[in-house]
Design a protein around this motif. Sequence first.
Motif, PDB file in Angstrom:
ATOM      1  N   SER B 235      25.904 -10.094  24.855  1.00  0.00           N
ATOM      2  CA  SER B 235      25.947  -8.641  24.701  1.00  0.00           C
ATOM      3  C   SER B 235      26.794  -8.015  25.792  1.00  0.00           C
ATOM      4  N   ALA B 236      26.611  -8.524  27.002  1.00  0.00           N
ATOM      5  CA  ALA B 236      27.379  -7.993  28.115  1.00  0.00           C
ATOM      6  C   ALA B 236      28.872  -8.237  27.900  1.00  0.00           C
ATOM      7  N   SER B 265      25.019  -8.658  18.024  1.00  0.00           N
ATOM      8  CA  SER B 265      24.029  -7.600  18.176  1.00  0.00           C
ATOM      9  C   SER B 265      24.634  -6.374  18.852  1.00  0.00           C
ATOM     10  N   ALA B 266      25.402  -6.604  19.889  1.00  0.00           N
ATOM     11  CA  ALA B 266      26.021  -5.492  20.611  1.00  0.00           C
ATOM     12  C   ALA B 266      27.084  -4.800  19.750  1.00  0.00           C
ATOM     13  N   LEU B 267      27.820  -5.585  18.982  1.00  0.00           N
ATOM     14  CA  LEU B 267      28.836  -4.997  18.107  1.00  0.00           C
ATOM     15  C   LEU B 267      28.159  -4.089  17.090  1.00  0.00           C
ATOM     16  N   HIS B 268      27.057  -4.581  16.567  1.00  0.00           N
ATOM     17  CA  HIS B 268      26.285  -3.814  15.597  1.00  0.00           C
ATOM     18  C   HIS B 268      25.877  -2.474  16.192  1.00  0.00           C
ATOM     19  N   ARG B 269      25.402  -2.506  17.411  1.00  0.00           N
ATOM     20  CA  ARG B 269      24.983  -1.265  18.068  1.00  0.00           C
ATOM     21  C   ARG B 269      26.162  -0.335  18.312  1.00  0.00           C
ATOM     22  N   VAL B 274      30.926  -6.969  11.557  1.00  0.00           N
ATOM     23  CA  VAL B 274      31.383  -8.346  11.543  1.00  0.00           C
ATOM     24  C   VAL B 274      31.287  -8.824  10.111  1.00  0.00           C
ATOM     25  N   PRO B 275      32.336  -9.375   9.516  1.00  0.00           N
ATOM     26  CA  PRO B 275      33.611  -9.726  10.139  1.00  0.00           C
ATOM     27  C   PRO B 275      34.713  -8.678   9.944  1.00  0.00           C
TER      28      PRO B 275
END
Lengths: 343, 343
Positions: B235-236, B265-269, B274-275
């Motif tokens: 995530s970081a 998960s972070a991309l989702h937030r 994705v993709p």
Amino acid sequence: MTQQTNRRGKVTRQDVAREAGTSVAVVSYVVNDGPRPVAPATKQRVLDAIERIGYRPNGIASALARGTTRTFGFVVPNISNPFVASIAHQVEREVFDQDCVLLLGDSADDAAREAALVRNLLDRQVDGLLYMAVTQDVQLDRATASGTPVVVVTHANSDGLTASVRIDERAAADAAMTHLIDVHGQRELAMVTGPESMMNSALRLGGARDAATRAGLTIPDEWTVHAPYTREAGSAAAAVLFGDGGAHPTAVLTGNQEQAIGLVSALHRRGLSVPEDVAVFCLNGTDDSEFLVPALSTVTQPIAEMAREALRILSRPDHYAAEPIVFDFELVPRESCGCGGSA
Amino acid sequence: MTQQTNRRGKVTRQDVAREAGTSVAVVSYVVNDGPRPVAPATKQRVLDAIERIGYRPNGIASALARGTTRTFGFVVPNISNPFVASIAHQVEREVFDQDCVLLLGDSADDAAREAALVRNLLDRQVDGLLYMAVTQDVQLDRATASGTPVVVVTHANSDGLTASVRIDERAAADAAMTHLIDVHGQRELAMVTGPESMMNSALRLGGARDAATRAGLTIPDEWTVHAPYTREAGSAAAAVLFGDGGAHPTAVLTGNQEQAIGLVSALHRRGLSVPEDVAVFCLNGTDDSEFLVPALSTVTQPIAEMAREALRILSRPDHYAAEPIVFDFELVPRESCGCGGSA
DNA sequence: TTGAAAGCGCTACCAT
DNA sequence: ATGGTAGCGCTTTCAA
């Protein structure tokens, strides 16, 4: 580092004694820091000798002489289940902190294997046995007969004789379902619980039904599925609950995180989105839940404390509590039930 | 079931002999089915006696006498990592099939603990040691000195003396990156690899760069992040790669599944999908990958075969191969890299 | 403070 | 086919 060898090619305490010019007893005293004191000079000679010839004490021999192995056994149904793994991780921590080591027995969800494992571990004279059941009730009489302390983790044994650490599964399911109903106004409820053969399954289902009843609702039998605690089963459950194009539940509680993962995955493939189309909540989530997409709402168990308590019981079997020790669970609502967007 | 007791309150082979009216040797012969034959009648008498007084052989004593413990040790960095857990699960299977038991040592990603664990396991006279490293290179000289066979799992030890089973990590990273480039036409490439201190990190990064170079591309240094193999770190990493609103990579390869989970998960937030917006591929995925949303593209290791081979080596240390045994990996493209929609 | 020796429970060799 | 017994390596009591 000179290597002396005896018959078996190992350096023994004999060798150290010879090298240091003392008796074997003294070597024991210095290695174990007791039970008799040793003169500083002698001690140093022994230490040097040990270093020089590369001696390492034989744990098996000392276990036999001492009557204790400093080893605990842990029988688990399947270490690749994250919930199980995280418990094992905590248990190992506790065990290590006591300078002991953990014998892990993974029964691969097989009852026969599980029995063999228990017997095996007992024969190896573990100082205590931790047990997470595959089967509803276990043949732990063997253990109690052998005098080895046992604690059942995560379940309660109905014999009422074995110590156990657990949460109130029924209340946990109730709380999760209540959240779905009260906070999110869900009324089309479904539950995916465990196999009928497992005690927990009924408890969990019972709790969910309690919640529904209290709200004047019901969980229809067609929307109650018994399934193994696996992702595959969770996906299969989706086929049952959302199979025909007809009416489907809008909120599902699953017995564990794996089932929820399988369910969510299947919903995704069917083009249903979580939580918009279907709210999902699961019991016994792990750290994984937070990172799933969507983040999974779950009820968690305080596994670190439970592990600590379990080990504490094993260390003082006199304090045996036949009464299960019940811990508080925690409700952790996240995205999947409709709580918080991108928290 | 009558319980006889000796000093320590345990039923011993002595008791059985007395009860059956034979010698202790004969009891051994029947319990072990050898090494001398026993008359059927006598055998039955012994068996009956065993049953009657509830005798169980003491594994510690027999280990001492026999010089073998039928126990293997397995040191892992962290059992709650699913990749590690699935390997442990397979190893346990193999060990069990040999009528042995597994001593699991979880070092909790701590090098000191790991060293203590190795020493401890060796002192306990394990018949063999499996090792999955936290640190780049291990103090396995202790083990080899003790004569205990060791096999390093998943990594290669640079001493070139220890047996190991692994895949070609460099080639695996190369293959994944090549897939991203060739099949999906990706050109804005990023890599999240492991900590600099770990040997694998460089290997993996190297493979990814090989692939880029071959296509006339590069992975910019700003898009190369070294991070622990955890979800949190994944995530970081997203914050680094997608932090400012500026240009960002459109394809990311991660060193392991956990990093990918954290990243996704972070991309989702962040509202990136994705993709479509970012293709993700990871190394060393587990069965979990298939059930993630979106299903995660990954490179897998044949862990069942690797576990089997590792145990085989431990059983015949004479066949020791200093050369690492290299297995084939498998490229498993799924949704997250842009392959197959709802397969 | 140090040493001798009796186990711990079992295996396996050597007799019988 | 069966029994006696000398270890396996270490702990710990008891005597010196």
